[in-house]
Design a protein around this motif. Structure first.
Motif, PDB file in Angstrom:
ATOM      1  N   PHE A 148       0.834  -1.200   0.000  1.00 34.02           N
ATOM      2  CA  PHE A 148       0.000   0.000   0.000  1.00 34.02           C
ATOM      3  C   PHE A 148       0.871   1.253   0.000  1.00 34.02           C
ATOM      4  N   LYS A 149       0.551   2.156  -0.911  1.00 33.61           N
ATOM      5  CA  LYS A 149       1.157   3.475  -0.868  1.00 33.61           C
ATOM      6  C   LYS A 149       0.350   4.335   0.104  1.00 33.61           C
ATOM      7  N   VAL A 150       1.049   5.026   0.986  1.00 33.21           N
ATOM      8  CA  VAL A 150       0.393   5.807   2.037  1.00 33.21           C
ATOM      9  C   VAL A 150       0.752   7.272   1.875  1.00 33.21           C
ATOM     10  N   ALA A 151      -0.256   8.136   2.107  1.00 35.37           N
ATOM     11  CA  ALA A 151      -0.084   9.569   1.859  1.00 35.37           C
ATOM     12  C   ALA A 151       0.904  10.227   2.810  1.00 35.37           C
ATOM     13  N   ASP A 152       1.033   9.729   4.031  1.00 38.48           N
ATOM     14  CA  ASP A 152       1.881  10.366   5.041  1.00 38.48           C
ATOM     15  C   ASP A 152       3.357  10.189   4.690  1.00 38.48           C
ATOM     16  N   ASN A 211     -10.058   2.328  -7.117  1.00 42.70           N
ATOM     17  CA  ASN A 211      -8.840   2.946  -7.633  1.00 42.70           C
ATOM     18  C   ASN A 211      -7.725   2.932  -6.597  1.00 42.70           C
ATOM     19  N   TYR A 212      -7.708   1.889  -5.776  1.00 44.23           N
ATOM     20  CA  TYR A 212      -6.673   1.661  -4.774  1.00 44.23           C
ATOM     21  C   TYR A 212      -6.562   2.803  -3.771  1.00 44.23           C
ATOM     22  N   GLN A 213      -7.711   3.319  -3.399  1.00 47.99           N
ATOM     23  CA  GLN A 213      -7.749   4.369  -2.381  1.00 47.99           C
ATOM     24  C   GLN A 213      -8.706   3.962  -1.269  1.00 47.99           C
ATOM     25  N   GLY A 214      -8.303   4.220  -0.035  1.00 51.57           N
ATOM     26  CA  GLY A 214      -9.141   3.877   1.102  1.00 51.57           C
ATOM     27  C   GLY A 214      -8.453   4.241   2.403  1.00 51.57           C
ATOM     28  N   LYS A 215      -8.955   3.694   3.485  1.00 52.20           N
ATOM     29  CA  LYS A 215      -8.414   3.949   4.811  1.00 52.20           C
ATOM     30  C   LYS A 215      -7.910   2.641   5.405  1.00 52.20           C
ATOM     31  N   LEU A 216      -6.781   2.712   6.076  1.00 51.01           N
ATOM     32  CA  LEU A 216      -6.240   1.544   6.762  1.00 51.01           C
ATOM     33  C   LEU A 216      -6.084   1.883   8.235  1.00 51.01           C
ATOM     34  N   MET A 217      -6.869   1.223   9.090  1.00 47.81           N
ATOM     35  CA  MET A 217      -6.771   1.448  10.520  1.00 47.81           C
ATOM     36  C   MET A 217      -5.898   0.358  11.126  1.00 47.81           C
ATOM     37  N   VAL A 218      -4.840   0.771  11.816  1.00 45.12           N
ATOM     38  CA  VAL A 218      -3.868  -0.167  12.354  1.00 45.12           C
ATOM     39  C   VAL A 218      -3.881  -0.119  13.878  1.00 45.12           C
ATOM     40  N   ASP A 219      -3.967  -1.301  14.468  1.00 40.78           N
ATOM     41  CA  ASP A 219      -3.839  -1.471  15.917  1.00 40.78           C
ATOM     42  C   ASP A 219      -2.465  -2.055  16.171  1.00 40.78           C
ATOM     43  N   PHE A 220      -1.557  -1.241  16.729  1.00 38.62           N
ATOM     44  CA  PHE A 220      -0.190  -1.683  16.944  1.00 38.62           C
ATOM     45  C   PHE A 220      -0.047  -2.583  18.167  1.00 38.62           C
ATOM     46  N   MET A 257      -5.038   5.735  11.860  1.00 39.88           N
ATOM     47  CA  MET A 257      -5.655   5.707  10.533  1.00 39.88           C
ATOM     48  C   MET A 257      -4.672   6.230   9.483  1.00 39.88           C
ATOM     49  N   PHE A 258      -4.448   5.447   8.459  1.00 32.12           N
ATOM     50  CA  PHE A 258      -3.578   5.841   7.347  1.00 32.12           C
ATOM     51  C   PHE A 258      -4.412   5.970   6.076  1.00 32.12           C
ATOM     52  N   ASP A 259      -4.073   6.925   5.237  1.00 33.00           N
ATOM     53  CA  ASP A 259      -4.732   7.108   3.946  1.00 33.00           C
ATOM     54  C   ASP A 259      -3.981   6.326   2.877  1.00 33.00           C
ATOM     55  N   VAL A 260      -4.641   5.303   2.338  1.00 33.49           N
ATOM     56  CA  VAL A 260      -4.063   4.531   1.239  1.00 33.49           C
ATOM     57  C   VAL A 260      -4.381   5.264  -0.062  1.00 33.49           C
TER      58      VAL A 260
END
Length: 488
Positions: free
Chosen positions: A248-252, A315-324, A398-401
């Protein structure tokens, strides 16, 4: 290898040994209408047809494994494998050049099938029971490739070199007499009025066209357009292929500072706009890796596989919520942070942090930066609201894919020939007799961890067995007919 069924035990051949295939050659010419689909000769007033022939289109894992199985069971079957590139090229580069042969932690068919986003329902039956991971490991071990199972279940050769697997397969194919022909592609396929296949073969390095006739065809071309084209020409529909197994490419962009950091266990949930239905598989747990462009690792690759079609639609865009910290409740995370504040009041927050979180210092400092905190402050000065915010961020970041990367070692696609159009018990087409499929050309794909290769081994084994059985039965039937004629 198991013995042949009694009804298929080979007998002394009474028919002559003929050339492997009926062949005509031209320079960009059409197949002559007089080109035979079967070479026959007259002897003592009877017709003796040439031996059965198989063309395997595709020299990957499924194709080569199938050719070996077919030739082992039916030594008189003429087998040729046509490969447009290099044989077993994906096997060679898989697993970082080590070759992840299969998975040793999922041995029971039902559990194994759950690792296939496309095919998980259909493969729960007898498919893997016919030839599962244990059978695959036994085959390679019996043929001189010693294997090892790593902690995560992935199975590799002990040499950690894919050449061990590649050389084993190719040497066995050659030993059995399989004809391996590289640098050629099958550009078209049709069926003659006699029911045999006519394949147009084009060479990459010369302006030459060959035409092969065969009794059986196995399409094992992976995600190549060549295989989809052949399937369509022979009456099959194609589910449009889309990528699977990618990063996943991430905006941050600040994540680039963490490139190379690995998290042994995270829980990640993929949220996509426009996808209304609940997809349990879009929540996964496993290791995650930060790259200079975004996120990777097994947990991301599994999400990309299960969400392959939905991601394509979005179009390979969405949100990825990560619990570390998936094993620790958010309230417990807060309590640990507040306790740490009391116990380490005089220490700088930049250098001292809760080790039970299992976080590396680079990530902890990154967390402080996200909260605009000065790492040189002491724990005693840490505002309580910032501690709460850090706890929530660790549990719900939350990461922006914004796109997909490429997983170059094991590029896999979702799509191909629908499973409903073949018989999984034989891998034979329901549309065209004596046409078989195996591997990724079908709408079957697995998550990372050796599952895609296991699909190839199993499909190739079943297809090779089925073709050999048909060829042996045909030869025996012909021999019986000849004996009857000679005795009359």
């Amino acid at each position: 290898m198991p013995p042949w069924p009694p009804s298929l035990q080979p007998t002394l051949a009474t028919a002559r040994r003929a050339t492997a295939f009926s062949l005509s050659r031209s320079r960009r010419s059409r197949l002559s209408s007089s080109s035979p689909t079967s070479v026959c000769s007259e002897q003592q007033g009877y017709k003796y047809s040439e031996e059965q022939s198989l063309v395997v289109v595709g020299g990957g894992a499924a194709g080569v494994y199938a050719s070996i199985r077919a030739k082992t069971l039916a030594p008189r079957l003429n087998v040729v494998v046509i490969e447009k590139g290099r044989f077993l090229s994906k096997v060679k580069v898989s697993g970082g050049g080590r070759c992840n042969v299969t998975n040793g932690h999922h041995l029971e068919p039902m559990g194994l099938a759950r690792n296939y986003p496309r095919g998980n329902k259909e493969l729960r039956g007898s498919f893997f029971a016919a030839h599962g991971p244990q059978d695959t490991m036994r085959w390679f071990t019996d043929h001189g490739v010693e294997l090892k199972t790593e902690d995560d279940g992935r199975v590799f050769p002990v040499t950690d070199n894919s050449a061990s697997v590649v050389d084993c397969l190719l040497n066995e194919a050659r030993r059995l007499g399989v004809s391996l022909q590289a640098g050629k592609s099958v550009s078209s396929a049709s069926v003659s009025q006699h029911g045999n296949f006519v394949l147009k073969i084009e060479k990459r390095t010369a302006d030459l066209v060959d035409y092969l006739n065969a009794n059986y065809v196995l399409v094992a071309t992976g995600s190549s357009q060549q295989g989809y084209s052949i399937a369509a020409q022979l009456g099959h529909s194609i589910i449009s292929p889309v990528p699977s197994l990618f990063t996943f490419k991430v905006a941050d962009k600040r994540l680039a500072d963490l490139a190379g950091v690995t998290f042994p266990l995270v829980k990640a949930k993929l949220k996509l706009d426009g996808v209304q239905k609940s997809v349990p598989e879009l929540t996964q747990m496993g290791p995650m890796l930060v790259t200079h462009w975004g996120l990777s690792g097994p947990v991301v690759l599994r999400l990309s596989a299960w969400g392959a079609r939905e991601l394509h639609q979005c179009n390979y865009q969405g949100k990825l919520m990560v619990d570390f910290l998936p094993d620790i409740h958010v309230e417990d995370v807060k309590r640990i942070l507040f306790r740490y504040k009391d116990q380490h009041a005089k220490h700088k927050v930049n250098n001292t942090f809760p080790m039970e979180f299992g976080l590396v210092k680079r990530f902890w400092r990154f967390l402080l930066e996200q909260e605009s905190l000065n790492g040189d402050m002491h724990w005693a000065s840490m505002p309580n609201n910032h501690l709460n915010a850090i706890a929530v961020r660790l549990k719900q970041w939350m990461f922006d894919v914004v796109g997909k990367g490429q997983f170059k070692d094991e590029f896999v696609t979702a799509g191909g020939v629908p499973i409903s159009e073949i018989s999984l018990g034989t891998m034979e087409s329901k549309k065209q007799p004596n046409l078989f499929f195996a591997g990724e050309v079908l709408n079957v794909d697995g998550v990372t961890g050796g599952f895609n290769f296991q699909n190839a081994w199993t499909g190739g084994y079943i297809a090779g067995t089925s073709i050999a059985t048909l060829a042996l039965a045909s030869n025996l039937q012909e021999q019986r007919s000849l004996f009857q004629l000679e005795g009359s």
